[in-house]
Design a protein around this motif. Sequence first.
Motif, PDB file in Angstrom:
ATOM      1  N   SER A 104       0.849  -1.190   0.000  1.00 35.89           N
ATOM      2  CA  SER A 104       0.000   0.000   0.000  1.00 35.89           C
ATOM      3  C   SER A 104       0.888   1.243   0.000  1.00 35.89           C
ATOM      4  O   SER A 104       1.807   1.347   0.813  1.00 35.89           O
ATOM      5  N   PRO A 105       0.609   2.203  -0.901  1.00 38.95           N
ATOM      6  CA  PRO A 105       1.364   3.458  -0.867  1.00 38.95           C
ATOM      7  C   PRO A 105       0.861   4.351   0.268  1.00 38.95           C
ATOM      8  O   PRO A 105      -0.349   4.463   0.484  1.00 38.95           O
ATOM      9  N   VAL A 106       1.776   4.916   1.007  1.00 39.72           N
ATOM     10  CA  VAL A 106       1.424   5.810   2.117  1.00 39.72           C
ATOM     11  C   VAL A 106       2.083   7.164   1.850  1.00 39.72           C
ATOM     12  O   VAL A 106       3.302   7.307   1.969  1.00 39.72           O
ATOM     13  N   TYR A 107       1.282   8.144   1.444  1.00 44.03           N
ATOM     14  CA  TYR A 107       1.781   9.506   1.246  1.00 44.03           C
ATOM     15  C   TYR A 107       1.647  10.261   2.567  1.00 44.03           C
ATOM     16  O   TYR A 107       0.594  10.189   3.217  1.00 44.03           O
ATOM     17  N   ILE A 108       2.687  10.990   2.943  1.00 43.38           N
ATOM     18  CA  ILE A 108       2.743  11.606   4.276  1.00 43.38           C
ATOM     19  C   ILE A 108       2.855  13.121   4.147  1.00 43.38           C
ATOM     20  O   ILE A 108       3.729  13.628   3.425  1.00 43.38           O
ATOM     21  N   GLY A 109       1.974  13.837   4.851  1.00 46.12           N
ATOM     22  CA  GLY A 109       1.975  15.298   4.830  1.00 46.12           C
ATOM     23  C   GLY A 109       1.785  15.875   6.220  1.00 46.12           C
ATOM     24  O   GLY A 109       1.766  15.146   7.216  1.00 46.12           O
ATOM     25  N   ILE A 110       1.614  17.189   6.285  1.00 51.00           N
ATOM     26  CA  ILE A 110       1.420  17.847   7.583  1.00 51.00           C
ATOM     27  C   ILE A 110       0.080  17.443   8.189  1.00 51.00           C
ATOM     28  O   ILE A 110      -0.035  17.254   9.398  1.00 51.00           O
TER      29      ILE A 110
END
Length: 679
Positions: A104-110
């Motif tokens: 699973s792709p996990v994009y991380i942001g604020i």
Amino acid sequence: MINRTEQEEREYLEVIKEKLLYAIRRTEDTVRNYSTELRQNKEYMYEHQSGMDEADMVASEQSINRMAFTGESAVARKRKLLKLGQSPYFGRIDFLQEGKDQESPVYIGIYSFADERANLIYDWRAPVSSMFYDFELGPGWYTTPGGKVSGEITLKRQYKIREGQMEFMIENAVNIHDDVLQRELSKASDEKMKNIVATIQRDQNAVIRNETAPVMIIQGVAGSGKTSIALHRIAFLLYRFRDEIAAKDILIISPNKVFADYISNVLPELGEEQIPEMGMDELADVLLENKYRFQTFFEQVYAVLEKPDAAFIERIKFKASPEFLSQLNRFIIHLENHYFNETEIRVAGVVVPWPFIQERVKAYHRVPIFKRFPEVVKDVFQHIRSQTNRKLNGQEKAKVWEAVPRIFKLTNVMEVYREFYKFIGKPEMFRMMHGEMLEYADVFPLIYCRIRLEGIPAYDHVKHLLVDEMQDYTAIQYAVLSRLFKCRKTILGDASQQVNPYSASSAEAIERVFPQGDVVKLFRSYRSTLEITAFAQRLFANPDLIPMERHGDVPQVNGFESNAEEVEAIKQHIAAYKEAGYQSLGIIAKTRDQAAYLYKELKSPHVHLLTTDSTAFHEGVVITTAHLSKGLEFDEVVVPFVSARNYNTTVDKSMLYIACTRAMHKLTLLYTQERSIFI
């Protein structure tokens, strides 16, 4: 695997921006609808209030309050979405969980962001996001409330997205964080401290996400990012325990108003509200109920720098030691057992014997001594009533109220504090300043006596206390904080950055006050170039310090024949620093008088003077003192007047170290005639 190439990543970014734009528009509609409905309800309530009964009024007010709260939440969500629109995410990992056949792709942001079908961006504080900071490619795991989730990280990427445009992407490198960190550290400084979510290192992440430590003591070298880490820790705790703690429940003890302003951007950038802050001097004023005038910490440091007096310094050193706190505790115990006038009380023809009174005083041993008297008075009343079989009249009650406190030999906290020095055989260690002003070294011992003898209500509304510049506070100050704030604490600082080495604390000394504390030491320094760090190391050598491999100009030490020539050299630095691409220039003097002199000589509207009265940090050219510069950083630093006459004591050396370690990219020291032995 989705978005294999950089081109596909750029296209995906546009998709996310479209989804964010759609969410912003929906949120705007929500805000608009609530605003209209709120206005209509208020108008209806105003027009029909004469015909409403009390129940209708209460129901209408509650409805309006609910709508206002929901509307405010929608406004806050819109603010977060707009921020995400500028930079939706900064990292990505692909995670193949054990027992599953597809990663699973996990994009991380604020912040987190989801549409109707999936979670598109994960908040950096989410459990799954911790793997981005803790692991490279290969095995990884994260902890959830339901337990440990293990698997394999098959991809790791980091992005720089600004104004909605991808500036670069780095993939799968073992040193991915170092690459991005180098790019960030090489940039010119911003006006205020910024968040570091994209460059948090593994050891920093462990501190930020620690949920269990009742007291966390962070000893970090200059430039280790300890203040930023502490603020990110607060943001994490607000996220993790959002049902139990809010921003208003946290208190920051900050060194001054300028520093408080300098760090004021970090938490709002992370989506949290601003946190209340106050200085130690402010806290002292509150705890002493404005009854005593006292020297401030800054004035104490100024006196040590400008007019060092051996007896004054000896008093400071004595009252800063852990042994002093032990002696004061022993005296208070002795006081509670021996400072009594062993006398009986005669009221209404009844003799209340001393053994009875003494027994009642000891019965309330958990209550501060001055607070026991009302309880003893009640017991005496009861004793007399049992002997006379009648109630006491007003005159008899007044006589008891007058007699009971007199059994104690001392009548107020200040008397007790003065008596302490006689008791230990050092009456010379207590001196009032001119105008009946307390020396700063006496302020918190007096407060401690007041807590022990009178009792001060604990700050129970504070659920987390953050104390910065821990090295500047003494054992007695930590004893006061320990009794006032029963909550969890994060305490941070650097023992090498003491503005007054005669009253300073190390992590080990603080641990003696908080034995339950977890001590974390941060040795990697990120702020300064290797050359500046090496120069500062010659002032205060720390063999454990690990500098970043970032190179720049070797610090310059320039000599002149007069102060006037030094001032001219500073003018040239001011004229040139912008051309070098720098945003900030700090001119850091030893004392406030030297800073004021420079400000007067430079006579420029573009130069800002920071003093103890300042409340805001300014971008550009700033003149200040080493004391006030702590915690701040500048692209370029000029340290003037580093002559043998001006920098020659232990305190001077501390000030010089602090000044030099404020520099990120360039450092210059100036002196007239003979340079200081320290350089």
